[in-house]
Design a protein around this motif. Structure first.
Motif, PDB file in Angstrom:
ATOM      1  N   LEU A 136       0.849  -1.184   0.000  1.00  0.00           N
ATOM      2  CA  LEU A 136       0.000   0.000   0.000  1.00  0.00           C
ATOM      3  C   LEU A 136       0.886   1.236   0.000  1.00  0.00           C
ATOM      4  O   LEU A 136       1.714   1.416   0.878  1.00  0.00           O
ATOM      5  CB  LEU A 136      -0.900  -0.006   1.232  1.00  0.00           C
ATOM      6  CG  LEU A 136      -1.915  -1.162   1.286  1.00  0.00           C
ATOM      7  CD1 LEU A 136      -2.634  -1.184   2.610  1.00  0.00           C
ATOM      8  CD2 LEU A 136      -2.903  -1.076   0.141  1.00  0.00           C
ATOM      9  N   TYR A 185       0.973   4.403   0.974  1.00  0.00           N
ATOM     10  CA  TYR A 185       0.253   5.377   1.799  1.00  0.00           C
ATOM     11  C   TYR A 185       0.625   6.810   1.435  1.00  0.00           C
ATOM     12  O   TYR A 185       1.809   7.115   1.252  1.00  0.00           O
ATOM     13  CB  TYR A 185       0.565   5.139   3.269  1.00  0.00           C
ATOM     14  CG  TYR A 185      -0.292   4.062   3.893  1.00  0.00           C
ATOM     15  CD1 TYR A 185      -1.568   4.358   4.356  1.00  0.00           C
ATOM     16  CD2 TYR A 185       0.179   2.767   4.023  1.00  0.00           C
ATOM     17  CE1 TYR A 185      -2.350   3.373   4.935  1.00  0.00           C
ATOM     18  CE2 TYR A 185      -0.606   1.773   4.597  1.00  0.00           C
ATOM     19  CZ  TYR A 185      -1.872   2.094   5.049  1.00  0.00           C
ATOM     20  OH  TYR A 185      -2.646   1.131   5.621  1.00  0.00           O
ATOM     21  N   ALA A 228      -3.985   6.952   3.022  1.00  0.00           N
ATOM     22  CA  ALA A 228      -4.336   5.682   2.388  1.00  0.00           C
ATOM     23  C   ALA A 228      -3.619   5.574   1.049  1.00  0.00           C
ATOM     24  O   ALA A 228      -2.949   6.504   0.612  1.00  0.00           O
ATOM     25  CB  ALA A 228      -5.846   5.595   2.175  1.00  0.00           C
ATOM     26  N   ASP A 229      -3.784   4.400   0.407  1.00  0.00           N
ATOM     27  CA  ASP A 229      -3.285   4.222  -0.948  1.00  0.00           C
ATOM     28  C   ASP A 229      -4.359   4.761  -1.890  1.00  0.00           C
ATOM     29  O   ASP A 229      -5.454   4.197  -1.994  1.00  0.00           O
ATOM     30  CB  ASP A 229      -3.028   2.731  -1.204  1.00  0.00           C
ATOM     31  CG  ASP A 229      -2.426   2.480  -2.575  1.00  0.00           C
ATOM     32  OD1 ASP A 229      -2.912   3.085  -3.551  1.00  0.00           O
ATOM     33  OD2 ASP A 229      -1.491   1.675  -2.674  1.00  0.00           O
ATOM     34  N   ARG A 239      -5.886   2.365  -4.532  1.00  0.00           N
ATOM     35  CA  ARG A 239      -6.727   1.321  -3.948  1.00  0.00           C
ATOM     36  C   ARG A 239      -8.029   1.900  -3.404  1.00  0.00           C
ATOM     37  O   ARG A 239      -9.095   1.295  -3.535  1.00  0.00           O
ATOM     38  CB  ARG A 239      -5.961   0.603  -2.824  1.00  0.00           C
ATOM     39  CG  ARG A 239      -4.745  -0.167  -3.291  1.00  0.00           C
ATOM     40  CD  ARG A 239      -5.135  -1.200  -4.321  1.00  0.00           C
ATOM     41  NE  ARG A 239      -3.985  -2.014  -4.725  1.00  0.00           N
ATOM     42  CZ  ARG A 239      -4.032  -2.887  -5.714  1.00  0.00           C
ATOM     43  NH1 ARG A 239      -5.145  -3.055  -6.395  1.00  0.00           N
ATOM     44  NH2 ARG A 239      -2.965  -3.583  -6.034  1.00  0.00           N
ATOM     45  N   LEU A 240      -7.939   3.070  -2.796  1.00  0.00           N
ATOM     46  CA  LEU A 240      -9.136   3.699  -2.255  1.00  0.00           C
ATOM     47  C   LEU A 240     -10.123   4.026  -3.385  1.00  0.00           C
ATOM     48  O   LEU A 240     -11.332   3.821  -3.271  1.00  0.00           O
ATOM     49  CB  LEU A 240      -8.746   4.971  -1.489  1.00  0.00           C
ATOM     50  CG  LEU A 240      -9.872   5.801  -0.888  1.00  0.00           C
ATOM     51  CD1 LEU A 240     -10.760   4.936   0.001  1.00  0.00           C
ATOM     52  CD2 LEU A 240      -9.301   6.957  -0.070  1.00  0.00           C
ATOM     53  N   HIS A 278      -6.165  -1.840   4.937  1.00  0.00           N
ATOM     54  CA  HIS A 278      -5.881  -0.495   5.445  1.00  0.00           C
ATOM     55  C   HIS A 278      -6.194  -0.382   6.939  1.00  0.00           C
ATOM     56  O   HIS A 278      -6.073   0.692   7.508  1.00  0.00           O
ATOM     57  CB  HIS A 278      -6.752   0.537   4.710  1.00  0.00           C
ATOM     58  CG  HIS A 278      -6.193   0.989   3.396  1.00  0.00           C
ATOM     59  ND1 HIS A 278      -6.435   0.337   2.226  1.00  0.00           N
ATOM     60  CD2 HIS A 278      -5.386   2.033   3.069  1.00  0.00           C
ATOM     61  CE1 HIS A 278      -5.825   0.960   1.227  1.00  0.00           C
ATOM     62  NE2 HIS A 278      -5.173   1.979   1.711  1.00  0.00           N
ATOM     63  N   LEU A 283     -12.201   3.953   7.394  1.00  0.00           N
ATOM     64  CA  LEU A 283     -10.740   3.813   7.390  1.00  0.00           C
ATOM     65  C   LEU A 283     -10.159   4.680   8.495  1.00  0.00           C
ATOM     66  O   LEU A 283     -10.671   5.769   8.751  1.00  0.00           O
ATOM     67  CB  LEU A 283     -10.136   4.291   6.061  1.00  0.00           C
ATOM     68  CG  LEU A 283     -10.413   3.529   4.779  1.00  0.00           C
ATOM     69  CD1 LEU A 283      -9.578   4.119   3.654  1.00  0.00           C
ATOM     70  CD2 LEU A 283     -10.103   2.054   4.935  1.00  0.00           C
ATOM     71  N   ARG A 341      -2.411   6.441   9.078  1.00  0.00           N
ATOM     72  CA  ARG A 341      -1.930   5.093   8.825  1.00  0.00           C
ATOM     73  C   ARG A 341      -1.755   4.328  10.131  1.00  0.00           C
ATOM     74  O   ARG A 341      -1.087   4.795  11.056  1.00  0.00           O
ATOM     75  CB  ARG A 341      -0.569   5.194   8.137  1.00  0.00           C
ATOM     76  CG  ARG A 341       0.047   3.858   7.862  1.00  0.00           C
ATOM     77  CD  ARG A 341       1.409   4.041   7.251  1.00  0.00           C
ATOM     78  NE  ARG A 341       1.886   2.762   6.787  1.00  0.00           N
ATOM     79  CZ  ARG A 341       2.969   2.591   6.079  1.00  0.00           C
ATOM     80  NH1 ARG A 341       3.693   3.619   5.743  1.00  0.00           N
ATOM     81  NH2 ARG A 341       3.338   1.398   5.698  1.00  0.00           N
TER      82      ARG A 341
END
Lengths: 224, 470
Positions: B314, B316, B355-356, B359-360, B441, B461, B465
């Motif tokens: 990920l 981030y 977050a990534d 991916r999000l 996550h 989420l 992180r």
């Protein structure tokens, strides 16, 4: 324009080479990393298409060695691996672009063209046209048979992409990355919907039809 | 090789531990016995000496008072009362003649010749060794007027006998002590190394059977060996998840790729036997579509497996929630419009999440795609993001066909389709991918729905992180 394809799978190598030759490229093929490196050093190529997994010398090492010896031929990596990490690694070792297998030839071609243009960056015309369809990139005005066509921003972006590659198939992945400006790879039908809307506006009331679907590959703008 | 090595180390360790225990136990018991023996010997000697001294005073006084008859009378009286204390009594006159000599029963002959010599040392005490045995005659002398000397002696053989018995008993007990030490060492080693043996046995079982579900029995205490077991269990748990995920992925890949591959093959076969260029073209086009589908399925399965096993990388970064949400929605804006759906997005200003981003976006796009797919013309879809404590939550609410209660718990499962129609568009992997990515996550997913009343998918989420578990 001469390009080198370094790929150990003969079927893929022949497919790529044949396609590129049809597009007017002179193509050499090497089936292993060492051979590829030697050819690249011996002769200047406009671009090299390098598989990451190669016998004798892998693609990443090949490009790293190439860059060390001062050869800056643009490199497009091909890989069956599909993680962000691999992409990053490929670009960090001196690759210029990255394409995951399986790929549409249209996309490979577009990328190779982008790479070979990168050096000279030919000035593209501000007005694009095909048949009676014109697109003015400065005023963002689109007309067909002299009648203005009102396009949404995404529809305009799609049309511009297609008109820059007249007669060439443009893949869905290329459309997604051009229109939405980020990579996205689910089985979404967003592209179909967008193409459908664009077709409604530029083709529905006109002849000849310009926007064609090449099933399983992408879309093409051409007079049939 | 390694097993033999660990075996020998284990044995060597067990041996060493047992031996150390036994040696320590025996040594401390022996020391204790030795000290007791010495103290006892000394105490007995002191007691003998005291008795000797008091009797010497008593008999010398009696002799001085009443002469030999008096002494004799006293001795007899003492003997009859049992007070003679096994004494030797000797009276020597000024001519060095022994005028009185009495010995206790069981008297060993000591060499008394030296007694007639004039004493050199000023001390009244003498010790005469028995040439045959180990006994010692302790003797006290008192010089009375007129050259008379009264001597009272006592042999050490009584207390020697006592000490000899003590030694004998001590040796018997000693043998017992060695036995106890050996057994104790064995028990200690056995008990102390039990966790290690269990660890050993568990790991061997896993190596032999290849089954990762075996666990070391632990008590959950602070004991280092117990904690070692807990750590090994934790490691096994992670391995099991990982291997299980890989097995699951392989199964799914096999299952999920065979279906489109079969279609792929059928399409090609049908095209090649057809004698019609149009059919060839159709076949080729469908083959391409199937190839893309295989690829998409493979990618999704790999993503899910990687997310579930924690091997998904990920990237981030601080993501602008509004931007990423609108990007995902924009993919479906046209389709929603075409289908007459109202698609609204509500995100507070400046909301950010670590977050990534890719991916999000994938998570959001999958949820929006689902909502668009299952909502009928004229329906509404609302995507709302909000801060909730240390989390950021997204809710995608639609007025679609909804999901029946019996299907709800399974909507996150791979390839689960509420309508059981596998021919429907989509891979059936979207929601499992959503769940896997959100959980990778450190977030959670939730769904509520009722048939006809629409569905509400939400996920949450951590805004920052989550710290890596180590």
């Amino acid at each position: 324009m001469r390009v080198l394809v370094v790929e150990d799978d003969r079927s893929i190598a022949e497919f790529v080479a044949a396609g590129l030759r049809q597009e007017g490229f002179a193509v050499d093929v090497a089936d292993n990393g060492v051979d590829g490196l030697e050819r690249c050093r011996a002769q200047p190529y406009e671009a090299a298409i390098v598989d990451v997994m190669l016998p004798r010398l892998d693609g990443l090492s090949l490009v790293a060695a190439l860059r060390r010896s001062g050869v800056d031929t643009p490199v497009l990596f091909l890989s069956a691996r599909h993680t962000v990490d691999d992409r990053v690694k490929g670009l960090q070792t001196g690759g210029d672009d990255y394409l995951t297998k399986p790929f549409a030839f249209a996309e490979l071609l577009a990328r190779v063209q982008a790479l070979t243009r990168r050096g000279q960056r030919a000035t593209e015309p501000t007005t694009l046209s095909i048949a009676d369809l014109t697109l003015d990139r400065l005023t963002r005005r689109v007309e067909r048979s002299g009648a203005p066509i009102d396009l949404r921003p995404r529809e305009y972006a799609l049309l511009e992409l297609l008109m820059r590659h007249p007669g060439r198939v443009v893949s869905k992945a290329m459309i997604v990355s051009h229109v939405w400006d980020y990579s996205f790879d689910t089985g979404t039908n967003a592209v179909d919907v967008l193409v459908h809307r664009l077709r409604d506006k530029i083709d529905k009331a006109f002849e000849p039809k310009l926007l064609h679907t090449v099933r399983g590959v992408g879309y093409v703008l051409k007079v049939e | 090789m390694s097993s033999r090595w660990s075996e020998s180390v284990r044995h060597a360790f067990a041996w060493r531990l047992g031996l150390w225990y036994a040696a320590l136990f025996v040594a401390s018991t022996a020391t204790l016995a030795l000290v007791t023996y010495l103290l006892l010997g000394r105490a007995l000697a002191a007691q003998d000496h005291d008795v000797l001294q008091s009797m010497l005073t008593r008999y010398a006084g009696e002799y001085a008072r009443a002469g030999l008859p008096g002494l004799r009378g006293l001795l007899e009286a003492d003997a009859s009362e049992g007070r003679h204390e096994r004494l030797m009594v000797r009276v020597v006159n000024d001519q060095a003649e022994v005028v009185y000599f009495a010995t206790p029963p069981g008297w060993t002959d000591f060499d008394l010749s030296g007694l007639d010599e004039p004493r050199r040392s000023p001390s009244p005490w003498q010790a005469i060794a028995d040439p045959t045995g180990g006994a010692v005659l302790e003797l006290g002398s008192v010089d009375l007027p007129y050259g008379v000397t009264v001597q009272v002696g006592r042999s050490s053989h009584v207390r020697d006998e006592l000490l000899r018995r003590f030694r004998e008993r001590a040796l018997q007990v000693g043998a017992l002590v060695v036995l106890v030490a050996a057994i104790g060492g064995l028990l200690l080693t056995t008990a102390g190394l039990r966790p290690i043996r269990e660890l050993d046995a568990t790991l061997r079982r896993i190596l032999r059977t290849g089954r990762l579900d075996a666990r070391v029995a632990t008590l959950g205490s602070d004991d280092p060996l117990d904690q070692l077991g807990t750590l090994v269990n934790e490691m096994l748990g992670r391995l099991q998840t990982l291997v299980g995920g890989m097995h699951g992925a392989l199964d799914n890949v096999a299952h999920d790729l065979r279906t489109p591959l079969t279609r792929f093959r059928n399409v090609a076969e049908a095209a090649i036997v057809a004698n019609d260029p149009a059919a060839w073209k159709e076949g080729l086009a469908r083959a391409l579509e199937e190839a893309d589908r295989v690829n998409a399925t493979l990618t999704a399965l790999m993503d899910i497996s990687q997310a579930e096993t924690g091997t998904m990388q990920l990237g981030y970064e601080l993501v602008d929630v509004r931007q990423v949400t609108e990007q995902a929605v924009s993919l479906f804006a046209d389709e929603a419009e075409d289908r007459g759906l109202t698609l609204t997005v509500e995100v507070p200003d400046g909301l950010r999440v670590e977050a990534d981003a890719t991916r999000l976006r994938q998570v959001l796009a999958n949820l929006v795609e689902n909502a668009v797919k299952y909502t009928e013309r004229g329906g509404q879809i609302a995507l709302i993001a909000a801060a909730a404590g240390n989390d950021v939550t997204w809710t995608i609410r639609d007025t679609g066909i909804g999901i029946a209660g019996e299907h709800l718990p399974f909507v996150w499962d791979r390839l689960y389709r509420a309508d059981a129609s596998r021919s429907a568009r989509g891979l059936g992997l979207g929601l499992s991918l959503v769940k896997a990515i959100v959980e990778a996550h450190g977030g959670t997913v939730a769904v509520s729905s009722a048939p006809g009343a629409g569905s509400s998918f939400s996920f949450r989420l951590p805004a920052t992180r989550p710290a890596r578990r180590d």
